[in-house]
Write a protein that holds these residues in place. Sequence first.
Motif, short mmCIF file in Angstrom:
data_model
loop_
_atom_site.label_atom_id
_atom_site.label_comp_id
_atom_site.label_asym_id
_atom_site.label_seq_id
_atom_site.Cartn_x
_atom_site.Cartn_y
_atom_site.Cartn_z
N ILE A 1 0.83 -1.20 0.00
CA ILE A 1 0.00 0.00 0.00
C ILE A 1 0.87 1.25 0.00
CG2 ILE A 1 -0.32 -0.10 2.54
CD1 ILE A 1 -3.30 0.63 1.87
N ASN A 2 0.58 2.17 -0.92
CA ASN A 2 1.31 3.43 -0.97
C ASN A 2 0.53 4.45 -0.13
OD1 ASN A 2 2.32 5.96 -1.58
ND2 ASN A 2 2.76 5.47 -3.72
N PRO A 3 1.06 4.84 1.05
CA PRO A 3 0.27 5.71 1.94
C PRO A 3 0.07 7.11 1.39
CG PRO A 3 2.50 5.38 2.81
CD PRO A 3 2.39 4.51 1.59
N VAL A 4 0.89 7.54 0.43
CA VAL A 4 0.79 8.94 -0.03
C VAL A 4 0.12 9.11 -1.40
CG1 VAL A 4 2.80 9.67 1.31
CG2 VAL A 4 3.12 8.98 -1.07
N SER A 5 -0.08 8.03 -2.15
CA SER A 5 -0.57 8.19 -3.53
C SER A 5 -1.92 8.89 -3.56
CB SER A 5 -0.68 6.83 -4.22
OG SER A 5 -1.72 6.08 -3.67
N GLY A 6 -2.06 9.77 -4.55
CA GLY A 6 -3.33 10.47 -4.77
C GLY A 6 -3.78 11.32 -3.61
N ASP A 7 -2.88 11.55 -2.62
CA ASP A 7 -3.26 12.33 -1.42
C ASP A 7 -4.50 11.75 -0.76
OD1 ASP A 7 -1.51 14.20 -0.72
OD2 ASP A 7 -2.37 15.85 -1.89
N THR B 1 4.69 1.30 1.42
CA THR B 1 5.85 1.78 0.67
C THR B 1 6.46 2.99 1.37
OG1 THR B 1 4.48 3.21 -0.70
CG2 THR B 1 4.91 1.00 -1.55
N THR B 2 7.77 3.16 1.16
CA THR B 2 8.46 4.30 1.78
C THR B 2 8.96 5.26 0.71
OG1 THR B 2 10.58 3.17 1.61
CG2 THR B 2 9.32 2.83 3.65
N GLY B 3 9.01 4.80 -0.54
CA GLY B 3 9.60 5.62 -1.61
C GLY B 3 11.08 5.30 -1.79
N LYS B 4 11.64 4.42 -0.92
CA LYS B 4 13.07 4.07 -1.04
C LYS B 4 13.25 2.55 -1.07
CE LYS B 4 14.86 8.17 1.15
NZ LYS B 4 13.76 8.66 2.02
N GLY C 1 -1.33 4.43 -6.91
CA GLY C 1 -1.52 4.93 -8.27
C GLY C 1 -0.82 4.02 -9.28
N ASP C 2 -0.92 4.41 -10.55
CA ASP C 2 -0.28 3.62 -11.61
C ASP C 2 1.22 3.47 -11.35
OD1 ASP C 2 -2.78 3.84 -12.67
OD2 ASP C 2 -2.20 4.96 -14.46
N GLY C 3 1.83 4.54 -10.84
CA GLY C 3 3.28 4.52 -10.57
C GLY C 3 3.64 3.50 -9.51
N ASN D 1 3.69 0.15 -11.11
CA ASN D 1 4.87 0.08 -11.98
C ASN D 1 6.15 -0.25 -11.19
OD1 ASN D 1 7.36 1.27 -13.42
ND2 ASN D 1 5.81 1.02 -15.02
N MET D 2 6.25 0.28 -9.96
CA MET D 2 7.45 0.04 -9.15
C MET D 2 7.72 -1.45 -8.90
SD MET D 2 6.63 2.87 -6.25
CE MET D 2 7.64 2.28 -4.93
N PHE D 3 6.66 -2.25 -8.93
CA PHE D 3 6.81 -3.66 -8.54
C PHE D 3 6.66 -4.64 -9.70
CE2 PHE D 3 5.22 -1.22 -4.90
CZ PHE D 3 6.37 -1.28 -4.13
N MET E 1 -5.70 3.77 -6.33
CA MET E 1 -5.93 4.88 -5.39
C MET E 1 -4.82 5.90 -5.58
SD MET E 1 -7.38 3.11 -1.89
CE MET E 1 -8.23 4.45 -1.11
N GLY E 2 -4.70 6.39 -6.82
CA GLY E 2 -3.71 7.42 -7.12
C GLY E 2 -4.43 8.67 -7.56
N SER E 3 -3.68 9.66 -8.08
CA SER E 3 -4.37 10.87 -8.52
C SER E 3 -4.88 10.71 -9.95
CB SER E 3 -3.46 12.10 -8.39
OG SER E 3 -2.17 11.79 -8.81
N1 LIG Z 1 5.93 6.68 1.74
C1 LIG Z 1 6.19 7.38 0.64
N2 LIG Z 1 6.51 8.68 0.71
C2 LIG Z 1 6.77 9.42 -0.38
N3 LIG Z 1 6.69 8.94 -1.65
C3 LIG Z 1 6.37 7.64 -1.80
C4 LIG Z 1 6.08 6.81 -0.67
N4 LIG Z 1 5.78 5.58 -1.14
C5 LIG Z 1 5.87 5.64 -2.50
N5 LIG Z 1 6.22 6.87 -2.90
C6 LIG Z 1 6.37 7.35 -4.29
O1 LIG Z 1 5.08 7.37 -4.89
C7 LIG Z 1 5.24 7.33 -6.33
C8 LIG Z 1 4.14 6.54 -6.96
O2 LIG Z 1 2.96 7.24 -6.78
P1 LIG Z 1 1.73 6.96 -7.74
O3 LIG Z 1 2.06 7.41 -9.12
O4 LIG Z 1 1.30 5.58 -7.55
O5 LIG Z 1 0.65 7.88 -7.06
P2 LIG Z 1 -0.03 9.17 -7.60
O6 LIG Z 1 -0.81 9.78 -6.49
O7 LIG Z 1 -0.75 8.82 -8.85
O8 LIG Z 1 1.17 10.09 -7.92
P3 LIG Z 1 1.05 11.54 -8.53
O9 LIG Z 1 0.38 12.41 -7.50
O10 LIG Z 1 2.50 11.87 -8.80
O11 LIG Z 1 0.24 11.38 -9.80
C9 LIG Z 1 6.61 6.71 -6.56
O12 LIG Z 1 7.41 7.70 -7.18
C10 LIG Z 1 7.15 6.41 -5.17
O13 LIG Z 1 8.53 6.63 -5.08
#
Ligand SMILES: Nc1ncnc2c1ncn2[C@@H]1O[C@H](COP(=O)(O)OP(=O)(O)OP(=O)(O)O)[C@@H](O)[C@H]1O
Length: 289
Positions: A7-13, A39-42, A65-67, A70-72, A88-90
Amino acid sequence: MDILIIINPVSGDKNKVEFVDFAKHFLEKSKLSYHFYKTTGKNDSDKIEQLLIEYSPQKVIVVGGDGTLNMFLKPLMDFDIQVGFIPMGSANGMAVELNLTDSPQILFKRFLKSKESKKLDLLSINDSHLLLHLGDIGANANLVANYDKDESRGMFTYAKHFWSEFQNLKGFEFEIKTDQMDYERKGVMLAICNGRKFGTGIPLNTIGRMDDSFFEFVVVKAMDFSDLLKAALSKFDEDYKIESLETIQAKSATVKLKEPRLLQIDGEVIEEFTELKIEVLPKALKFIQ
Ligand SMILES: Nc1ncnc2c1ncn2[C@@H]1O[C@H](COP(=O)(O)OP(=O)(O)OP(=O)(O)O)[C@@H](O)[C@H]1O
């Protein structure tokens, strides 16, 4: 183990606490074993590889989100594992294409229950990046890069960058050599498509399928206001035709550019390239239906 949830905690705000609570409750009730990875982004991809070795899960569900998906792609492909994706991205371009428009809760239940999966093609780019849905060089990649750099997010900021990029479109020249033919073209954007539709549902091409062992280039030769309007309206009418679009299908190809240009893949800006080598990896990802 049954299920690994990434789960990406920050995607799509978007706040995902409610979804995580629901998912945990549902997994407990279903007596399934599971592990959540935030996910941590690192180095997330390396960590997922370790978790796949440690737990050998039956299914992996990616939430973001799509990104994020893609990471995995690399470990998910290498481990030949069944994958579910909860958008659940933007900008969720893949959601429409892959019929993932139900609520996260409904999708989650569907993925846990399903025994069927469909194998999707992936594209390998320069032997170092994988693409599941759409990539491009030119106007859209610049737009994604400028939006990423802006501290403000949301529709208004996106619209601002959209207009500044699309009002000042500059054409560039490139050479495409596919397994079939050579082309010399000039355009404002070169899209690399495994799928067909932009995030808004706008079809870039009408022949792309994610499981046909082909990909499509879409050369956008020029775009004026009426093209953009037609493209926007095509959300409601798929039979539209933008004169300035050319579709070229291939299994493998190289692209040479006169000057370095930014590449974006599945919504993530990669870097500038002057040469791209693209190859289809047929049926490389097992997607839960
Ligand atoms: N905990 C985290 N803190 C900050 N960035 C993170 C974290 N986990 C993942 N990421 C970053 O989130 C990105 C993927 O986001 P994703 O595209 O899925 O969401 P998004 O909301 O659609 O993004 P965007 O707002 O840029 O369109 C990757 O670049 C990844 O490095």
